[in-house]
Design an enzyme around this catalytic site. Structure first.
Site, PDB file in Angstrom:
ATOM      1  N   CYS A 182       0.890  -1.233  -0.099  1.00 21.65           N
ATOM      2  CA  CYS A 182       0.088  -0.129   0.178  1.00 21.65           C
ATOM      3  C   CYS A 182       0.939   1.184  -0.065  1.00 21.65           C
ATOM      4  O   CYS A 182       0.492   2.312  -0.922  1.00 21.65           O
ATOM      5  CB  CYS A 182      -0.884   0.035   1.074  1.00 21.65           C
ATOM      6  SG  CYS A 182      -0.091  -0.642   2.687  1.00 21.65           S
TER       7      CYS A 182
ATOM      8  N   HIS B 220      -1.996   6.646   3.958  1.00 20.97           N
ATOM      9  CA  HIS B 220      -0.826   6.556   4.356  1.00 20.97           C
ATOM     10  C   HIS B 220       0.119   7.856   3.660  1.00 20.97           C
ATOM     11  O   HIS B 220       0.064   8.130   2.556  1.00 20.97           O
ATOM     12  CB  HIS B 220      -0.085   5.476   3.654  1.00 20.97           C
ATOM     13  CG  HIS B 220      -0.209   4.165   4.295  1.00 20.97           C
ATOM     14  ND1 HIS B 220      -1.174   4.028   5.390  1.00 20.97           N
ATOM     15  CD2 HIS B 220      -0.022   2.680   3.984  1.00 20.97           C
ATOM     16  CE1 HIS B 220      -1.430   2.634   5.517  1.00 20.97           C
ATOM     17  NE2 HIS B 220      -0.672   1.810   4.551  1.00 20.97           N
TER      18      HIS B 220
END
Ligand code: NAP
Length: 366
Positions: free
Chosen positions: A163, A257
């Site tokens: 990710c 993120h």
């Protein structure tokens, strides 16, 4: 090598024969995103949900502890969860399986003729498995033919990156193309949804930052971008030559993120920040050319505000499918620094896999 396009991607409204799809690990964090994003998908129709023995035999509504902020899709709720290894209606199989079981299970389905589009780490670095970001390395799909020969089957595995890696690779791609990168340092601030559900205990993450993420997170971020931004020469992958140092942190954010990136450019080139900003804004690839259903109009958004991107404000840009970049400025130690943000369970996981499958369909590979 660039793959040719045997068919044109049909626009949304024209598909009447939606392709049956299965989701492995359907009850997990990534699995739930798959179920959410597949609801009403113009090309794909959910037919099978698969999870562990704990969930098998229950309806999806009973087995999944639904944690997303949209209602559980009706087409999924009544499906009965199958155990791993079960016969599937679908040949196209998305995987959000825990990595403890993903390696063997994905191989098994691919050997049985399925096209497995996976989020898990197990096969990402295999010599004939594409680690795909459709805007960056669509030509890596050329490796499938070799993989199918090895398997003696029409099945194959295609993976999407970690990710954080997806956000990082997309953010640096225009810089690598324009200037060339030799060294890169990245510090990540990663959301708790990246640890699955129930994941990190609330008492451990509230009022806290944890400077460690297990499962080889730093090693994945240090190796995967080199495969993605490298080439496929018709018989093997060749890595990009830059080196990466990564330090990862878990922070008390639900989704998104954030990464602080510093990098050194090749050959002491003179930086033109305005040109680079334009490169971010105009960056596009095959999904945009083909008009794939999940493609963001703009894969990269450059944010000029001094305090952006921020997870809460920017993660859902273009339905979570684009990466936001900001704070682009010279670096007194290396050459350039910036901040990037990716929605970890959409562009960083389920959305990325769905886009990969859309690209494969558009290229006649399903
Ligand atoms: P998760 O919430 O823990 O979900 C794991 C899934 O795997 C569940 O559906 C679980 O089913 C199933 N499973 C576990 N053990 C199994 C077994 N023995 N047999 C069959 N199924 C089994 O994990 P996650 O966060 O969704 O992550 C899934 C995968 O995607 C991992 O490989 C992870 O590294 C990767 N990934 C995650 C993210 C993210 O942001 N979360 C991003 C990119 C990649 P039960 O519910 O029945 O136990």
């Amino acid at each position: 090598m660039t793959a040719t396009l045997p068919i044109e991607a049909a626009p949304r409204a024209q598909r009447t024969d939606r392709i049956p799809v299965a989701v492995l690990g359907a009850t997990g964090s990534v699995g739930q995103r798959f179920i959410q994003l597949l609801e009403g998908h113009p090309w794909f129709r959910l037919t099978d949900v698969v999870a562990s023995e704990r969930s098998a035999g229950k309806t999806y509504a009973d087995a999944a502890d639904w944690r997303l902020d949209t209602l559980l899709p009706r087409e999924a709720s009544a499906l009965v969860v199958k155990p791993l290894g079960a016969e599937l209606t679908a040949r196209l199989v998305f995987s959000g399986l825990d990595s403890s079981v993903a390696g063997e299970a994905e191989d098994d389905y691919a050997n049985r003729g399925c096209v497995v589009v996976s989020n898990s780490k197990n096969h990402r670095m295999d010599a004939d498995v594409p680690l795909l970001i459709p805007e960056l390395n669509a030509e890596h799909l050329g490796a499938i033919e070799r993989q199918q020969k090895r398997r003696g089957s029409k099945g194959c595995i295609v993976t999407n990156p970690n990710c954080s890696t997806i956000g990082l690779a997309m953010a640096i791609a225009p810089i690598e193309r324009l200037y060339g990168i030799t060294q890169l340092h990245v510090t990540t601030m990663q959301a708790i949804s990246g640890a699955g559900y129930p994941g990190v205990p609330s008492i451990a993450i509230l009022d806290n930052v944890i400077p460690y993420i297990g499962g080889g997170e730093e090693e994945k971020i240090e190796s995967e971008p080199r495969k993605i931004l490298g080439g496929w020469d018709g018989s093997r992958f060749t890595d990009a030559t830059f080196r990466i140092s990564a330090q990862v942190n878990r922070v008390g954010v639900i989704d998104g993120h954030l990464m602080s990136i510093s990098l050194k450019l090749r050959d002491d080139k003179v930086l033109d920040l305005d040109r680079l900003r334009r490169e971010f804004e105009t960056f596009a690839g095959e999904p945009q050319k083909l008009g794939l259903p999940s493609a963001p109009k703009q894969p990269l958004h450059f944010l000029a505000e001094i305090d952006r991107p921020q997870p809460r404000l920017d993660r859902d840009r273009e339905r979570g499918m684009s990466v936001s970049v900001g704070r682009l400025r010279p670096c007194p130690l290396l050459d350039l620094r910036m901040v990037a943000l990716v929605h970890n369970t959409i562009r960083g996981a389920a959305g990325a896999a769905i886009l990969n499958a859309e690209l494969m369909e558009a290229k006649g590979l399903l």
